[in-house]
Design a protein around this motif. Structure first.
Motif, PDB file in Angstrom:
ATOM      1  N   PRO A   1       0.805  -1.225   0.000  1.00  0.00           N
ATOM      2  CA  PRO A   1       0.000   0.000   0.000  1.00  0.00           C
ATOM      3  C   PRO A   1       0.836   1.272   0.000  1.00  0.00           C
ATOM      4  O   PRO A   1       0.336   2.341  -0.333  1.00  0.00           O
ATOM      5  CB  PRO A   1      -0.838  -0.120   1.271  1.00  0.00           C
ATOM      6  CG  PRO A   1      -0.114  -1.111   2.136  1.00  0.00           C
ATOM      7  CD  PRO A   1       0.552  -2.055   1.195  1.00  0.00           C
ATOM      8  N   VAL A   2       2.120   1.156   0.357  1.00  0.00           N
ATOM      9  CA  VAL A   2       3.023   2.300   0.334  1.00  0.00           C
ATOM     10  C   VAL A   2       3.644   2.410  -1.055  1.00  0.00           C
ATOM     11  O   VAL A   2       4.370   1.529  -1.497  1.00  0.00           O
ATOM     12  CB  VAL A   2       4.130   2.173   1.403  1.00  0.00           C
ATOM     13  CG1 VAL A   2       5.109   3.334   1.299  1.00  0.00           C
ATOM     14  CG2 VAL A   2       3.515   2.111   2.792  1.00  0.00           C
TER      15      VAL A   2
ATOM     16  N   SER B   1       8.423   5.734  -0.100  1.00  0.00           N
ATOM     17  CA  SER B   1       8.817   6.075   1.268  1.00  0.00           C
ATOM     18  C   SER B   1      10.228   6.646   1.241  1.00  0.00           C
ATOM     19  O   SER B   1      11.173   5.977   0.812  1.00  0.00           O
ATOM     20  CB  SER B   1       8.760   4.837   2.175  1.00  0.00           C
ATOM     21  OG  SER B   1       9.107   5.178   3.500  1.00  0.00           O
TER      22      SER B   1
ATOM     23  N   THR C   1       5.968   9.217   3.764  1.00  0.00           N
ATOM     24  CA  THR C   1       5.369   7.998   3.234  1.00  0.00           C
ATOM     25  C   THR C   1       4.184   8.370   2.360  1.00  0.00           C
ATOM     26  O   THR C   1       3.275   9.077   2.809  1.00  0.00           O
ATOM     27  CB  THR C   1       4.900   7.069   4.370  1.00  0.00           C
ATOM     28  OG1 THR C   1       6.028   6.726   5.189  1.00  0.00           O
ATOM     29  CG2 THR C   1       4.290   5.795   3.802  1.00  0.00           C
TER      30      THR C   1
ATOM     31  N   TYR D   1       1.118   6.814   0.211  1.00  0.00           N
ATOM     32  CA  TYR D   1       0.322   5.615  -0.005  1.00  0.00           C
ATOM     33  C   TYR D   1      -0.351   5.667  -1.383  1.00  0.00           C
ATOM     34  O   TYR D   1      -0.671   6.744  -1.892  1.00  0.00           O
ATOM     35  CB  TYR D   1      -0.760   5.479   1.081  1.00  0.00           C
ATOM     36  CG  TYR D   1      -0.200   5.152   2.441  1.00  0.00           C
ATOM     37  CD1 TYR D   1      -0.094   3.834   2.873  1.00  0.00           C
ATOM     38  CD2 TYR D   1       0.231   6.162   3.296  1.00  0.00           C
ATOM     39  CE1 TYR D   1       0.418   3.526   4.126  1.00  0.00           C
ATOM     40  CE2 TYR D   1       0.748   5.870   4.551  1.00  0.00           C
ATOM     41  CZ  TYR D   1       0.839   4.544   4.957  1.00  0.00           C
ATOM     42  OH  TYR D   1       1.360   4.254   6.185  1.00  0.00           O
ATOM     43  N   TRP D   2      -0.574   4.498  -1.965  1.00  0.00           N
ATOM     44  CA  TRP D   2      -1.238   4.443  -3.263  1.00  0.00           C
ATOM     45  C   TRP D   2      -2.605   5.097  -3.204  1.00  0.00           C
ATOM     46  O   TRP D   2      -3.003   5.798  -4.141  1.00  0.00           O
ATOM     47  CB  TRP D   2      -1.390   2.983  -3.710  1.00  0.00           C
ATOM     48  CG  TRP D   2      -0.137   2.387  -4.269  1.00  0.00           C
ATOM     49  CD1 TRP D   2       0.635   1.415  -3.698  1.00  0.00           C
ATOM     50  CD2 TRP D   2       0.483   2.716  -5.516  1.00  0.00           C
ATOM     51  NE1 TRP D   2       1.705   1.117  -4.498  1.00  0.00           N
ATOM     52  CE2 TRP D   2       1.640   1.907  -5.633  1.00  0.00           C
ATOM     53  CE3 TRP D   2       0.191   3.608  -6.547  1.00  0.00           C
ATOM     54  CZ2 TRP D   2       2.481   1.958  -6.730  1.00  0.00           C
ATOM     55  CZ3 TRP D   2       1.035   3.674  -7.642  1.00  0.00           C
ATOM     56  CH2 TRP D   2       2.157   2.858  -7.729  1.00  0.00           C
ATOM     57  N   TYR D   3      -3.342   4.873  -2.129  1.00  0.00           N
ATOM     58  CA  TYR D   3      -4.687   5.433  -2.033  1.00  0.00           C
ATOM     59  C   TYR D   3      -4.633   6.959  -2.016  1.00  0.00           C
ATOM     60  O   TYR D   3      -5.422   7.635  -2.678  1.00  0.00           O
ATOM     61  CB  TYR D   3      -5.396   4.912  -0.784  1.00  0.00           C
ATOM     62  CG  TYR D   3      -6.876   5.210  -0.766  1.00  0.00           C
ATOM     63  CD1 TYR D   3      -7.746   4.580  -1.660  1.00  0.00           C
ATOM     64  CD2 TYR D   3      -7.415   6.115   0.142  1.00  0.00           C
ATOM     65  CE1 TYR D   3      -9.100   4.842  -1.655  1.00  0.00           C
ATOM     66  CE2 TYR D   3      -8.778   6.390   0.145  1.00  0.00           C
ATOM     67  CZ  TYR D   3      -9.604   5.750  -0.749  1.00  0.00           C
ATOM     68  OH  TYR D   3     -10.960   6.021  -0.746  1.00  0.00           O
TER      69      TYR D   3
ATOM     70  N   TRP E   1      -4.679   8.850   8.068  1.00  0.00           N
ATOM     71  CA  TRP E   1      -3.778   7.876   7.448  1.00  0.00           C
ATOM     72  C   TRP E   1      -4.220   6.435   7.698  1.00  0.00           C
ATOM     73  O   TRP E   1      -3.747   5.521   7.032  1.00  0.00           O
ATOM     74  CB  TRP E   1      -2.358   8.086   7.975  1.00  0.00           C
ATOM     75  CG  TRP E   1      -2.238   7.988   9.462  1.00  0.00           C
ATOM     76  CD1 TRP E   1      -2.008   6.870  10.203  1.00  0.00           C
ATOM     77  CD2 TRP E   1      -2.352   9.064  10.404  1.00  0.00           C
ATOM     78  NE1 TRP E   1      -1.971   7.163  11.545  1.00  0.00           N
ATOM     79  CE2 TRP E   1      -2.166   8.522  11.694  1.00  0.00           C
ATOM     80  CE3 TRP E   1      -2.580  10.438  10.277  1.00  0.00           C
ATOM     81  CZ2 TRP E   1      -2.218   9.297  12.848  1.00  0.00           C
ATOM     82  CZ3 TRP E   1      -2.627  11.203  11.431  1.00  0.00           C
ATOM     83  CH2 TRP E   1      -2.443  10.637  12.690  1.00  0.00           C
TER      84      TRP E   1
ATOM     85  N   ASN F   1      -5.344  -1.815  -2.818  1.00  0.00           N
ATOM     86  CA  ASN F   1      -5.306  -2.208  -1.411  1.00  0.00           C
ATOM     87  C   ASN F   1      -5.947  -3.568  -1.161  1.00  0.00           C
ATOM     88  O   ASN F   1      -5.858  -4.095  -0.043  1.00  0.00           O
ATOM     89  CB  ASN F   1      -6.011  -1.160  -0.551  1.00  0.00           C
ATOM     90  CG  ASN F   1      -5.223   0.130  -0.440  1.00  0.00           C
ATOM     91  OD1 ASN F   1      -4.024   0.169  -0.722  1.00  0.00           O
ATOM     92  ND2 ASN F   1      -5.890   1.199  -0.029  1.00  0.00           N
TER      93      ASN F   1
END
Length: 271
Positions: free
Chosen positions: A9-10, A13, A18, A20-22, A93, A146
């Motif tokens: 999902p990261v 980084s 960090t 995240y894909w979302y 987050w 995810n």
């Protein structure tokens, strides 16, 4: 039978940073909104905004999406946890956003911005409606990455196994929604809005189509485990919240027939 691949999902980084894909999918939606909005305002004179105002609207729209989406999730989907731990509302987050709450937040910011510009509210929403579906589709791709919000078991040839759920072939409902709420909705609204339309028509079309797509896909999507079905062994929270969206969209389309076509926007005031 395809199996959902494990995707970290990261996305990126670097030290304490960090990504995240979302969250990256939200960024895709915001950038698309700005780019398409600026392009349209430069090529058409009946839109309510000038090109430099698109960024201002986007900023407040982002605030509305985040605040409204988070509050909507807390109230409609996660109320018990929020009451037990109110600070969880601010831990964005950890995930948890609701479209209907985000929509309400955007509408509030649009109403305030329309008042500041002295523009009709629905003329502004007609402008932004075709710019939203790319973000909706990107968000559903984020759900698929995810491996969450999967569908019900099926034996269809394109079924997919989601190991986070079990090893039963399921509907890839995230991809259904990405296709319908993202690609199809964008194409329809973009084509229809290429010409001046009566105030309220585009907004009504957006609400009606989005609501219909969401309501339909919910039939093959597993409901939230802590909510389940609300009635009839098929009605989900998503469908319950979507019904008034569809009804209001249809009412807007009917109401728009009474309205004139938009006039050219006023020239910018000299500084």
């Amino acid at each position: 039978m395809p199996t959902h691949p494990f995707i970290d999902p990261v996305a990126l980084s670097i030290g304490p940073l960090t990504l995240y894909w979302y969250g990256l999918m939200y960024l895709v939606g915001f950038v698309a909104f700005w780019a398409l909005g600026v392009w349209r305002t430069r090529s058409r004179d009946w839109d309510p905004l000038h090109p430099w105002q698109v960024g201002d609207l986007l900023f407040w729209g982002v605030v509305g999406v985040v605040v409204g989406g988070r509050l909507g999730y807390a109230l409609f989907y996660n109320l018990d946890t929020t009451l037990a731990d109110p600070l969880s509302l601010f831990r964005i987050w950890e995930g948890g956003m609701a479209f209907h709450g985000g929509l309400a937040g955007v509408l509030v910011t649009c109403w305030l911005y329309a008042r500041a510009l002295r523009q009709p509210f629905f003329r502004l929403t007609d402008f932004i409606a075709p710019l939203i579906p790319i973000g909706l589709g990107a968000g559903r791709i984020g759900n698929w990455i995810n491996g969450e919000l999967w569908g019900k078991p099926t034996d269809l040839p394109w079924a997919m196994v989601f190991p986070a759920a079990d090893y039963t072939p399921r509907h890839p409902s995230q991809l259904y929604q990405a296709f319908l709420e993202g690609l199809v909705l964008f194409v329809v609204l973009w084509v229809v809005s290429r010409q001046p339309r009566r105030t309220g028509l585009i907004s009504g079309l957006f609400l009606t189509l989005y609501g219909s797509f969401r309501f339909a896909v919910e039939f093959v999507r597993v409901p939230d485990a802590h909510l389940g079905y609300l009635a009839f062994d098929w009605l989900t929270m998503g469908q319950l919240l979507t019904l008034p969206v569809i009804l209001f969209g249809v009412a807007l389309i009917v109401w728009s027939r009474r309205n004139p076509l938009p006039a050219p926007r006023p020239a910018p005031e000299a500084s």
